[in-house]
Design a protein around this motif. Structure first.
Motif, PDB file in Angstrom:
ATOM      1  N   GLN A  44       5.142   2.514   6.757  1.00 17.20           N
ATOM      2  CA  GLN A  44       5.842   2.798   5.507  1.00 17.20           C
ATOM      3  C   GLN A  44       7.011   3.745   5.729  1.00 17.20           C
ATOM      4  O   GLN A  44       8.082   3.580   5.131  1.00 17.20           O
ATOM      5  N   SER A  64       4.378  -2.645   1.102  1.00 19.52           N
ATOM      6  CA  SER A  64       4.712  -1.277   1.497  1.00 19.52           C
ATOM      7  C   SER A  64       5.693  -1.225   2.656  1.00 19.52           C
ATOM      8  O   SER A  64       6.152  -0.144   3.026  1.00 19.52           O
ATOM      9  N   LEU A  77       8.708   0.681   1.397  1.00 20.32           N
ATOM     10  CA  LEU A  77       8.607   1.999   0.773  1.00 20.32           C
ATOM     11  C   LEU A  77       9.832   2.860   1.057  1.00 20.32           C
ATOM     12  O   LEU A  77      10.408   3.455   0.137  1.00 20.32           O
ATOM     13  N   MET A 106       1.248   2.110  -6.983  1.00 16.98           N
ATOM     14  CA  MET A 106       2.499   2.854  -6.854  1.00 16.98           C
ATOM     15  C   MET A 106       2.899   3.337  -8.249  1.00 16.98           C
ATOM     16  O   MET A 106       3.134   2.534  -9.147  1.00 16.98           O
ATOM     17  N   THR A 122       1.040   6.677  -4.020  1.00 19.84           N
ATOM     18  CA  THR A 122       0.733   5.365  -3.451  1.00 19.84           C
ATOM     19  C   THR A 122      -0.404   5.528  -2.446  1.00 19.84           C
ATOM     20  O   THR A 122      -1.158   6.501  -2.503  1.00 19.84           O
ATOM     21  N   ASN A 153      -0.267  -3.666   0.469  1.00 21.22           N
ATOM     22  CA  ASN A 153      -0.099  -2.997   1.764  1.00 21.22           C
ATOM     23  C   ASN A 153       0.328  -4.017   2.811  1.00 21.22           C
ATOM     24  O   ASN A 153      -0.108  -5.172   2.796  1.00 21.22           O
TER      25      ASN A 153
END
Length: 648
Positions: free
Chosen positions: A309, A540, A543, A520, A485, A297
């Motif tokens: 994200q 992230s 993402l 993920m 996720t 993260n």
């Protein structure tokens, strides 16, 4: 009678009462430390014990010294100013020490800036013991002040050297506590105590950090020196092809991204958890998907996690921030007028109908955040119950929100009723795995149910499993990109730290930080993906470009600062990533997370470079220079000036 008189005279001495009170405060701190060590592991040696206890002892002695100086030789009678100062000092130490004791036992750390920022979410971990403890501390301080006010200290001859000695002790104790705490600051999201930390001084320093954060925008204003009005603006997302072969569906595939609240990878069976049967449905998901390893993260908590994200950026504001957070005042109305490029916005322009599922009631700042991110529809608690769950028995709300069972059921009902005329992009965020929560009688507990962190993980797995078994047999199975996720890692609450360390007895692998590997899982049946993919410390932050890469959307107007996890490393890239959590910025490198203040010297220069990058983003964000507002060109007006308020 003579003995009783001696005892009553002894207890009537204000300084003696003050000394007893200071010892009781110190005993409470020592007991809290011992209970915390029993739960999370004992210090390695006597030096560590001394380093943890000495600062608290110095604070207790400091309290006695200040009180003694205020009491003076003749006591507090007929001295209202000294009485007021004595009462204020007593109240501060009486309240702050127990408050830090409670925080230590409950959250495995002293109160941090991040905790203060998320005070508006305290109802998720509400506990009657905390206000009772604070109330008891206030009552005790009042009793002490009254006894000392009307006590009868002995009228001894004046000896100035005693006052000088007491004052000197006070200065030494204050300097000791301050210096020790400055050397071991309370890091946001770092569980456990560090040698040098003490309760009152640590909280005062945290409050100072909070004040600095409150004035962050003013201090950083004008720090961006860039001729481009929108320095991050570009017309491409990915410049490298996806490293997987495959033939996409004839029609645009649907997209579902599940942002599970506070979930780290280490306690999930597909990532090596040794708790048997904890996440059997995620095991089944792993067999159908590509499992991404070493993926972290890049921020916390939920507000920053979702926005960061979806927009591939470093959001400045979280939930509560001393008046500047999303949940405070009318900030949500203001922040929601800012303009960002987002995953939902890009997909909306590509012809997708965008929907978000949230468990919260309609009166929530999260609604404004979701609207800002460009979703066409939001299904909150009320709308899901009324429009989707009318024929289903709805479980009692958990902390005023939908249970994980009903949230996933609402998603299923929506998909069942969808006419399929437009491709869908659906985001979902749950609440059931939030730190400090447990599973109620309608959920599924793990084992004997003694560890509430494992209970919430196991229950989430069960509720997701019900949805996934339906999904795998539905008309969406072959034409939907499914990404599982988290919004951020699991907060290092004591029960989670215990569970994580019990898995690796004798192994120092786990540092209790709010930055960690997160899961993920990627399911795209038309792609020939490997069973596992190593993200090599990517975060992230990537993402949004990662999802677009999986869809083959490589060109779109955006201001993403992250890159797809599938993008090869550039030659010379040191591989260092950061995760800003308010004022605390963590470093991620070579499979390890480094807390602020513990950055290795070899990577210090690169770390400072990355920190400056995040601060630049914050400065541009405050100026409305992340992405042009609707209807504005590249040199358009700041977003707050022209972006209409989203629908409630």
């Amino acid at each position: 009678m003579r003995s009783f008189g001696r005892v009553s005279g002894f207890l009537g001495n204000s300084r003696v009462l003050l000394g007893i009170y200071a010892l009781l405060l110190l005993a409470g701190m020592v007991a809290s430390y011992a209970l915390s060590w029993r739960r999370n592991g004992w210090p390695e040696d006597i030096a560590s014990v001394f380093g943890l206890l000495a600062p608290s002892a110095a604070e207790a002695l400091l309290f006695w010294c200040i009180g003694s100086l205020l009491i003076g030789r003749r006591g507090l009678r007929r001295h209202p100013l000294r009485t007021t100062l004595f009462a204020a000092t007593t109240l501060v130490f009486s309240v702050l020490m127990p408050a830090q004791c409670y925080a230590l036992l409950y959250s495995n750390s002293f109160i941090s800036v991040l905790a203060l920022e998320n005070v508006a979410s305290a109802h998720l971990s509400a506990d009657i013991r905390q206000p009772l403890l604070i109330a008891a501390a206030i009552v005790a301080s009042v009793v002490l002040v009254v006894l000392c006010r009307f006590g009868t200290p002995r009228d001894r001859p004046s000896r100035p050297w005693r006052r000088y000695a007491t004052a000197s002790f006070a200065v030494v104790c204050a300097m000791t506590a301050f210096t020790a705490n400055r050397a071991s600051p309370v890091a946001d999201g770092a569980g456990g105590l560090q040698p040098g930390q003490s309760p009152v001084t640590a909280l005062l320093l945290t409050s100072w950090q909070k004040w600095q954060l409150y004035h962050y925008d003013a201090m950083s204003g004008g720090s961006v020196d860039d001729d481009a009005p929108y320095p991050y603006l570009k017309d491409w997302v990915n410049r490298e092809p996806l490293p997987f072969a495959g033939k996409p569906p004839v029609a645009q595939p649907n997209v579902i991204v599940l942002f599970i609240e506070g979930m780290s990878a280490r306690t999930l069976e597909p990532y090596g958890s040794t708790y048997p049967g904890l996440t059997p449905n995620l095991q089944a998901l792993a067999r159908d998907t590509m499992v991404v390893d070493n993926y972290y993260n890049h921020t916390a908590a939920t507000y920053r996690g979702l926005q960061g994200q979806m927009t591939s950026g470093f959001p400045r504001y979280g939930g509560s921030e001393g008046g500047q957070g999303w949940l405070e005042g009318r900030n949500a109305d203001s922040y929601a007028k800012r303009s960002y490029s987002s995953l939902s916005g890009v997909l909306g322009k590509a012809g997708y109908h965008t929907v978000f599922f949230a468990p919260h009631p309609s009166v929530s700042a999260l609604n404004d955040l979701i609207a800002m991110l460009g979703f066409d529809e939001l299904y909150n608690r009320e709308r899901s119950v009324k429009a989707l769950l009318g024929n289903d028995p709805v479980q009692p709300f958990i902390r005023n929100a939908l249970t994980d069972h009903d949230l996933f059921l609402a998603l299923r009902r929506y998909l069942e009723r969808n006419n399929g005329k437009q491709p869908l992009f659906i985001g979902l965020y749950n609440i059931g795995t939030h730190a400090f929560m447990d599973v109620d009688g309608h959920g599924e507990k793990y084992g004997d149910g003694s560890n509430h962190s494992l209970n919430t993980i196991h229950n989430l797995d069960a509720q997701f499993g019900r949805f996934y078994r339906w999904f795998a047999r539905s008309r969406y199975a072959d034409n939907t990109l499914l990404v599982f996720t988290s919004d951020h890692a699991h907060y290092p609450e004591p029960t989670y730290v215990q569970a994580a360390r019990d898995e690796h007895a004798g192994d120092d692998e786990y540092d209790p930080y709010f930055v960690d590997r997160i899961p993920m899982f990627v399911r795209a049946p038309w792609l020939e993906m490997p069973p596992r993919f190593d993200a090599h410390d990517r975060t992230s932050l990537g993402l949004a470009p990662t999802v677009l890469s999986l869809l083959g959307i490589d060109r779109a107007r955006n201001s993403f600062i992250g890159q797809s996890i599938f993008r090869p490393y550039d030659r010379g890239d040191p591989g260092l990533r950061i995760a800003p959590l308010g004022p605390s910025v963590y470093a991620i490198h070579d499979g390890h997370v480094y807390a602020p203040g513990k950055i290795p010297t070899a990577m210090a220069a690169r770390y400072e470079h990355e920190v400056a990058r995040a601060r630049q983003y914050h400065a541009l964000e405050s100026e409305g220079r992340i992405f042009p507002a609707r209807g504005a060109g590249q040199s358009g007006a700041p977003a707050a000036a022209v972006f209409p308020a989203p629908a409630k």
